[in-house]
Design an enzyme around this catalytic site. Sequence first.
Site, PDB file in Angstrom:
ATOM      1  N   ASP A 227     -15.120  -3.169 -22.088  1.00 19.20           N
ATOM      2  CA  ASP A 227     -15.571  -4.551 -22.425  1.00 19.20           C
ATOM      3  C   ASP A 227     -16.758  -4.878 -21.781  1.00 19.20           C
ATOM      4  O   ASP A 227     -17.335  -4.186 -20.942  1.00 19.20           O
ATOM      5  CB  ASP A 227     -14.407  -5.170 -21.906  1.00 19.20           C
ATOM      6  CG  ASP A 227     -13.196  -5.123 -22.580  1.00 19.20           C
ATOM      7  OD1 ASP A 227     -13.106  -5.100 -23.731  1.00 19.20           O
ATOM      8  OD2 ASP A 227     -12.232  -5.129 -22.007  1.00 19.20           O
TER       9      ASP A 227
ATOM     10  N   GLN B 249     -15.489   2.176  -5.608  1.00 21.68           N
ATOM     11  CA  GLN B 249     -14.960   1.180  -5.240  1.00 21.68           C
ATOM     12  C   GLN B 249     -13.385   1.501  -5.245  1.00 21.68           C
ATOM     13  O   GLN B 249     -12.652   0.545  -4.517  1.00 21.68           O
ATOM     14  CB  GLN B 249     -14.981   0.078  -6.075  1.00 21.68           C
ATOM     15  CG  GLN B 249     -16.348  -0.736  -6.229  1.00 21.68           C
ATOM     16  CD  GLN B 249     -16.507  -1.643  -7.504  1.00 21.68           C
ATOM     17  OE1 GLN B 249     -16.136  -2.921  -7.214  1.00 21.68           O
ATOM     18  NE2 GLN B 249     -16.827  -1.455  -8.620  1.00 21.68           N
ATOM     19  N   ASN B 250     -12.920   2.686  -5.743  1.00 15.98           N
ATOM     20  CA  ASN B 250     -11.725   3.126  -5.741  1.00 15.98           C
ATOM     21  C   ASN B 250     -11.195   3.566  -4.448  1.00 15.98           C
ATOM     22  O   ASN B 250     -11.959   4.278  -3.862  1.00 15.98           O
ATOM     23  CB  ASN B 250     -11.490   4.059  -7.045  1.00 15.98           C
ATOM     24  CG  ASN B 250     -11.817   3.705  -8.230  1.00 15.98           C
ATOM     25  OD1 ASN B 250     -11.995   2.164  -8.370  1.00 15.98           O
ATOM     26  ND2 ASN B 250     -12.160   4.457  -9.406  1.00 15.98           N
ATOM     27  N   ILE B 251      -9.724   3.237  -4.248  1.00 14.56           N
ATOM     28  CA  ILE B 251      -9.474   3.813  -3.198  1.00 14.56           C
ATOM     29  C   ILE B 251      -8.538   5.084  -3.359  1.00 14.56           C
ATOM     30  O   ILE B 251      -7.826   5.822  -2.423  1.00 14.56           O
ATOM     31  CB  ILE B 251      -8.611   2.792  -2.116  1.00 14.56           C
ATOM     32  CG1 ILE B 251      -7.399   2.263  -2.936  1.00 14.56           C
ATOM     33  CG2 ILE B 251      -9.649   1.654  -1.934  1.00 14.56           C
ATOM     34  CD1 ILE B 251      -6.576   1.303  -2.273  1.00 14.56           C
TER      35      ILE B 251
ATOM     36  N   HIS C  76     -14.730   0.919  -0.381  1.00 11.58           N
ATOM     37  CA  HIS C  76     -13.670  -0.067  -0.210  1.00 11.58           C
ATOM     38  C   HIS C  76     -12.386   0.815   0.476  1.00 11.58           C
ATOM     39  O   HIS C  76     -11.489   0.342   0.441  1.00 11.58           O
ATOM     40  CB  HIS C  76     -12.965  -0.635  -1.667  1.00 11.58           C
ATOM     41  CG  HIS C  76     -13.896  -1.682  -2.286  1.00 11.58           C
ATOM     42  ND1 HIS C  76     -13.888  -1.936  -3.155  1.00 11.58           N
ATOM     43  CD2 HIS C  76     -14.911  -2.361  -1.542  1.00 11.58           C
ATOM     44  CE1 HIS C  76     -14.861  -2.728  -3.679  1.00 11.58           C
ATOM     45  NE2 HIS C  76     -15.719  -3.015  -2.573  1.00 11.58           N
TER      46      HIS C  76
ATOM     47  N   ARG D  50       1.686   2.092  -3.524  1.00  9.46           N
ATOM     48  CA  ARG D  50       0.464   2.540  -4.159  1.00  9.46           C
ATOM     49  C   ARG D  50       0.236   3.966  -3.770  1.00  9.46           C
ATOM     50  O   ARG D  50      -0.283   4.662  -4.641  1.00  9.46           O
ATOM     51  CB  ARG D  50      -0.801   1.587  -4.071  1.00  9.46           C
ATOM     52  CG  ARG D  50      -0.747   0.377  -4.591  1.00  9.46           C
ATOM     53  CD  ARG D  50      -1.702  -0.710  -4.179  1.00  9.46           C
ATOM     54  NE  ARG D  50      -2.854  -0.143  -4.927  1.00  9.46           N
ATOM     55  CZ  ARG D  50      -4.369  -0.660  -4.842  1.00  9.46           C
ATOM     56  NH1 ARG D  50      -4.201  -1.758  -3.808  1.00  9.46           N
ATOM     57  NH2 ARG D  50      -5.248   0.006  -5.170  1.00  9.46           N
TER      58      ARG D  50
ATOM     59  N   THR E 251     -16.570  -0.880 -14.049  1.00 10.39           N
ATOM     60  CA  THR E 251     -16.149  -1.858 -12.982  1.00 10.39           C
ATOM     61  C   THR E 251     -16.384  -3.178 -13.877  1.00 10.39           C
ATOM     62  O   THR E 251     -17.362  -3.406 -14.617  1.00 10.39           O
ATOM     63  CB  THR E 251     -16.912  -1.711 -11.666  1.00 10.39           C
ATOM     64  OG1 THR E 251     -16.682  -2.690 -10.983  1.00 10.39           O
ATOM     65  CG2 THR E 251     -18.488  -1.431 -12.415  1.00 10.39           C
TER      66      THR E 251
ATOM     67  N   TYR F  40       0.916  -1.262   0.074  1.00 11.85           N
ATOM     68  CA  TYR F  40       0.005   0.089  -0.064  1.00 11.85           C
ATOM     69  C   TYR F  40       0.910   1.333   0.081  1.00 11.85           C
ATOM     70  O   TYR F  40       0.230   2.428  -0.653  1.00 11.85           O
ATOM     71  CB  TYR F  40      -1.093  -0.113   1.387  1.00 11.85           C
ATOM     72  CG  TYR F  40      -2.207  -1.068   0.914  1.00 11.85           C
ATOM     73  CD1 TYR F  40      -3.218  -0.688   0.068  1.00 11.85           C
ATOM     74  CD2 TYR F  40      -1.975  -2.148   1.393  1.00 11.85           C
ATOM     75  CE1 TYR F  40      -3.981  -1.552  -0.096  1.00 11.85           C
ATOM     76  CE2 TYR F  40      -3.041  -3.196   1.196  1.00 11.85           C
ATOM     77  CZ  TYR F  40      -4.356  -2.639   0.296  1.00 11.85           C
ATOM     78  OH  TYR F  40      -5.038  -3.692   0.075  1.00 11.85           O
TER      79      TYR F  40
END
Length: 249
Positions: free
Chosen positions: A217, A104-106, A122, A70, A191, A67
Amino acid sequence: MTEDWRGPYMVRGKFMKVLVLTGAGISAESGIPTFRGSDGLWEGFRPEDVATPEAFQRDPALVHRFYNERRRRLLSPDIEPNAAHRALAAFESQHQDDFLLVTQNIDDLHQRSGSQKILCMHGELLKARCMDSGECFPWKEDLGLDTPHPRYPNRLGRLRPHVVWFGEMPFGLPTIEQAAAQADLFLAIGTSAVVYPAAAIVQWTGPHCHRVEINVDATPASQAFQQVIRGKASSEVPKFLQEILNAAQ
Ligand code: OAD
């Protein structure tokens, strides 16, 4: 657009309650790799080695390292919000009724763009959480086993990243469930719809809700959407939101 979206779910050409769900795809064009792309964010790590409570118990230094890297990358000057993040913030400021952005992104790219009503289901990479009290602190530095607690400097290594690991409960589920049940428009952007419960949100929307997926996609959830837009978030999100705003004029 694959389908005409003007329908009974709109009141005088307007969606009243709007719920947006974003995933890693919206930040891909900002330079943050997605999880499941070929250069995926797990970067050779197995999620169970770096993103579970058990992994943190077994090898906290490894999890912190993952982490920390990141967090440093997120704070590097070349990472910034793209047109999709900005369009969502602009839409929120112009939409006069209910709006909720669930991500959902941190990363903090939605916040940097000015989004206000945002629920980070999240967690947030730029926060650290005390494992004893649950208190959160804004955090831009590395975390480690020797990191002092901001309030009690003698207590070392009691902070963890404020992120949701596999096996932990995402944040805000009751709020999300309620917003989904009431939404007139549900927009899922970038997502893969394979991680639950986020992937189930589309199922929580009511029969009156217009459901739109924007993704490069197809996903396992695509069939649950009445409107599917295949393309990159940075071009398709601003276009779609502008059409919605124009229709409401
Ligand atoms: P994924 O990496 O699983 O999926 C990213 C999705 O974005 C894919 O469906 C891509 O097709 C799409 N995509 C990629 N580039 C895009 C672009 N420029 N425009 C539009 N779409 C694009 O990421 P998530 O679905 O966010 O959870 O992953 C969900 C959760 O899995 C994450 O929050 C994380 C991970 O494990 C936890 O860590 C708890």
